[in-house]
Design a protein around this motif. Structure first.
Motif, PDB file in Angstrom:
ATOM      1  N   UNK A  26      -7.683 -15.867 -11.387  1.00  0.00           N
ATOM      2  CA  UNK A  26      -7.518 -14.416 -11.323  1.00  0.00           C
ATOM      3  C   UNK A  26      -8.496 -13.752 -10.359  1.00  0.00           C
ATOM      4  N   UNK A  27      -9.610 -14.438 -10.084  1.00  0.00           N
ATOM      5  CA  UNK A  27     -10.586 -13.881  -9.137  1.00  0.00           C
ATOM      6  C   UNK A  27     -10.003 -13.781  -7.727  1.00  0.00           C
ATOM      7  N   UNK A  28      -9.003 -14.617  -7.428  1.00  0.00           N
ATOM      8  CA  UNK A  28      -8.346 -14.557  -6.119  1.00  0.00           C
ATOM      9  C   UNK A  28      -7.406 -13.358  -6.012  1.00  0.00           C
ATOM     10  N   UNK A  29      -7.247 -12.641  -7.132  1.00  0.00           N
ATOM     11  CA  UNK A  29      -6.383 -11.450  -7.141  1.00  0.00           C
ATOM     12  C   UNK A  29      -7.180 -10.190  -7.461  1.00  0.00           C
ATOM     13  N   UNK A  30      -8.501 -10.267  -7.277  1.00  0.00           N
ATOM     14  CA  UNK A  30      -9.337  -9.087  -7.490  1.00  0.00           C
ATOM     15  C   UNK A  30      -8.960  -7.992  -6.501  1.00  0.00           C
ATOM     16  N   UNK A  31      -8.937  -6.762  -7.001  1.00  0.00           N
ATOM     17  CA  UNK A  31      -8.598  -5.637  -6.134  1.00  0.00           C
ATOM     18  C   UNK A  31      -7.105  -5.490  -5.893  1.00  0.00           C
ATOM     19  N   UNK A  32      -6.276  -6.240  -6.654  1.00  0.00           N
ATOM     20  CA  UNK A  32      -4.827  -6.192  -6.426  1.00  0.00           C
ATOM     21  C   UNK A  32      -4.248  -4.811  -6.715  1.00  0.00           C
ATOM     22  N   UNK A  33      -4.688  -4.182  -7.825  1.00  0.00           N
ATOM     23  CA  UNK A  33      -4.117  -2.879  -8.194  1.00  0.00           C
ATOM     24  C   UNK A  33      -4.392  -1.810  -7.127  1.00  0.00           C
ATOM     25  N   UNK A  34      -5.670  -1.604  -6.714  1.00  0.00           N
ATOM     26  CA  UNK A  34      -5.871  -0.613  -5.643  1.00  0.00           C
ATOM     27  C   UNK A  34      -5.199  -1.007  -4.328  1.00  0.00           C
ATOM     28  N   UNK A  35      -5.081  -2.319  -4.075  1.00  0.00           N
ATOM     29  CA  UNK A  35      -4.399  -2.770  -2.846  1.00  0.00           C
ATOM     30  C   UNK A  35      -2.918  -2.391  -2.878  1.00  0.00           C
ATOM     31  N   UNK A  36      -2.280  -2.626  -4.043  1.00  0.00           N
ATOM     32  CA  UNK A  36      -0.863  -2.256  -4.177  1.00  0.00           C
ATOM     33  C   UNK A  36      -0.702  -0.738  -4.122  1.00  0.00           C
ATOM     34  N   UNK A  37      -1.630  -0.026  -4.789  1.00  0.00           N
ATOM     35  CA  UNK A  37      -1.566   1.438  -4.774  1.00  0.00           C
ATOM     36  C   UNK A  37      -1.716   1.976  -3.362  1.00  0.00           C
ATOM     37  N   UNK A  38      -2.443   1.239  -2.531  1.00  0.00           N
ATOM     38  CA  UNK A  38      -2.603   1.673  -1.136  1.00  0.00           C
ATOM     39  C   UNK A  38      -1.445   1.205  -0.259  1.00  0.00           C
ATOM     40  N   UNK A  39      -1.167  -0.106  -0.263  1.00  0.00           N
ATOM     41  CA  UNK A  39      -0.232  -0.663   0.707  1.00  0.00           C
ATOM     42  C   UNK A  39       1.223  -0.647   0.255  1.00  0.00           C
ATOM     43  N   UNK A  40       1.481  -0.297  -1.024  1.00  0.00           N
ATOM     44  CA  UNK A  40       2.862  -0.067  -1.448  1.00  0.00           C
ATOM     45  C   UNK A  40       3.366   1.213  -0.791  1.00  0.00           C
ATOM     46  N   UNK A  41       2.855   2.370  -1.243  1.00  0.00           N
ATOM     47  CA  UNK A  41       3.262   3.629  -0.578  1.00  0.00           C
ATOM     48  C   UNK A  41       2.800   3.704   0.867  1.00  0.00           C
ATOM     49  N   UNK A  42       1.605   3.132   1.158  1.00  0.00           N
ATOM     50  CA  UNK A  42       1.102   3.153   2.532  1.00  0.00           C
ATOM     51  C   UNK A  42       2.012   2.395   3.480  1.00  0.00           C
ATOM     52  N   UNK A  43       2.542   1.254   2.997  1.00  0.00           N
ATOM     53  CA  UNK A  43       3.475   0.478   3.808  1.00  0.00           C
ATOM     54  C   UNK A  43       4.759   1.251   4.079  1.00  0.00           C
ATOM     55  N   UNK A  44       5.225   1.981   3.066  1.00  0.00           N
ATOM     56  CA  UNK A  44       6.424   2.805   3.240  1.00  0.00           C
ATOM     57  C   UNK A  44       6.153   3.936   4.227  1.00  0.00           C
ATOM     58  N   UNK A  45       4.980   4.580   4.078  1.00  0.00           N
ATOM     59  CA  UNK A  45       4.606   5.685   4.988  1.00  0.00           C
ATOM     60  C   UNK A  45       4.572   5.193   6.430  1.00  0.00           C
ATOM     61  N   UNK A  46       3.959   4.022   6.647  1.00  0.00           N
ATOM     62  CA  UNK A  46       3.852   3.491   8.015  1.00  0.00           C
ATOM     63  C   UNK A  46       5.214   3.268   8.653  1.00  0.00           C
ATOM     64  N   UNK A  47       6.111   2.615   7.910  1.00  0.00           N
ATOM     65  CA  UNK A  47       7.428   2.329   8.464  1.00  0.00           C
ATOM     66  C   UNK A  47       8.216   3.599   8.740  1.00  0.00           C
ATOM     67  N   UNK A  48       8.122   4.567   7.824  1.00  0.00           N
ATOM     68  CA  UNK A  48       8.865   5.815   8.007  1.00  0.00           C
ATOM     69  C   UNK A  48       8.296   6.644   9.159  1.00  0.00           C
ATOM     70  N   UNK A  49       6.964   6.757   9.225  1.00  0.00           N
ATOM     71  CA  UNK A  49       6.350   7.506  10.333  1.00  0.00           C
ATOM     72  C   UNK A  49       6.715   6.838  11.657  1.00  0.00           C
ATOM     73  N   UNK A  50       6.667   5.501  11.683  1.00  0.00           N
ATOM     74  CA  UNK A  50       7.030   4.781  12.902  1.00  0.00           C
ATOM     75  C   UNK A  50       8.475   5.084  13.307  1.00  0.00           C
ATOM     76  N   UNK A  51       9.408   4.935  12.362  1.00  0.00           N
ATOM     77  CA  UNK A  51      10.824   5.100  12.692  1.00  0.00           C
ATOM     78  C   UNK A  51      11.158   6.532  13.105  1.00  0.00           C
TER      79      UNK A  51
END
Length: 298
Positions: A264-289
């Motif tokens: 589980x230590x290899x998944x430390x920071x997963x929640x804030x990472x998902x909270x950032x790169x889930x919506x952040x990933x969507x924002x990037x693709x939409x802003x790009x397109x």
């Protein structure tokens, strides 16, 4: 006769670079506080450490109380300086690799995936020195006013450790793994699924369709690549014993973390990472397109 295609190529590349850079800048300004929290979780080693955070809410509260509001924006200058060219490279190289792979008889699904991998590896080489500085600044728990400046900290690294793989480019293999795997999944999932789901004529529903696919793309890619992210943070962050390098290479660091702290230590920071790169990933693709479409029209 050759001038027109050349002008067209330059114009097309310029659109891709500007749209990609805009996407990166918007995403980093919105999501950087979650990146700070993610890094803090990844570099803490055990729950018995008196400085360790007990939960996501506890980390936000402690950072705000001890370091103030600007504590959430520590290390933001390196990604701002890097993010615009980084995301420009991300989207531009994806488009170029995709075009090159068009000369090979590959399925569209495989083309998107391999182009994503190529863009991630290229992006990692460019961004790694900025990541070394960013992680070091984010690991600093002093108040914002007390921490060294971005340029001062970069000079400090160069003076002590140089430009190489033990200095400003340490953790390169982990960064290659992190970005290569992320972009491979991110672009591969987004474009393949987007082509499967019919376009909606309603602009709002079409926006939600793209946002939902982008959200899933960023989330799945984050779950798959986070062990590389943890290894990168351990290598680039402060070592457990000052002056003694414990974390050196990507896979050896993963093995050490697994042996000493569990899977589980290899998944430390997963929640804030998902909270950032889930919506952040969507924002990037939409802003790009949308930026790319606007540039084409104007």
């Amino acid at each position: 006769m050759s001038a027109k295609p050349e002008v067209g190529l330059v114009r097309e590349a310029s659109r891709q670079i500007v749209a990609g850079g805009s996407a990166g800048l918007v995403e980093i300004c919105l999501m950087h506080p979650l990146d700070v929290v993610k890094t803090r979780f990844q570099i803490q080693r055990c729950a018995t450490d008196p400085n360790s955070y007990k939960s996501l809410g506890d980390s936000f509260r402690m950072i705000f109380q001890v370091e103030g509001l600007f504590g959430f924006y520590k290390g933001i200058l390196p990604p701002i300086l890097a993010e615009t060219p980084k995301r420009a490279v991300k989207f531009f190289t994806f488009e170029q690799y995709k075009k090159l792979l068009g000369y090979v008889s590959l399925s569209p699904a495989l083309t998107f995936t391999i182009a994503g991998l190529g863009s991630g590896l290229t992006e990692a080489i460019i961004v790694n020195p900025f990541e070394v500085v960013k992680v070091g600044l984010q690991a600093n728990r002093n108040t914002f006013a007390e921490q060294p400046s971005t340029i001062g900290y970069a000079r400090q690294i160069i003076k002590k450790e140089g430009w190489g793989l033990q200095g400003l480019n340490k953790g390169l293999t982990a960064t290659l793994g992190r970005h290569g795997v992320f972009n491979m999944v991110y672009f591969g999932f987004y474009y393949n699924v987007k082509n499967m789901i019919p376009v909606n004529k309603d602009p709002t529903l079409e926006f939600l369709r793209k946002f939902g696919i982008g959200l899933l793309s960023g989330t799945i890619a984050s779950v798959i690549n986070i062990p590389f992210d943890v290894a990168k943070s351990r290598i680039q962050g402060p070592q457990p014993v000052p002056g003694e390098i414990k974390y050196r290479t990507c896979f050896k660091t993963m093995a050490t973390v697994y042996q000493e702290e569990g899977i589980l230590a290899l998944y430390k920071g997963l929640l804030p990472k998902i909270m950032r790169l889930g919506p952040g990933g969507a924002v990037m693709l939409l802003v790009y397109e949308y930026t790319y479409s606007w540039l084409q029209e104007n």
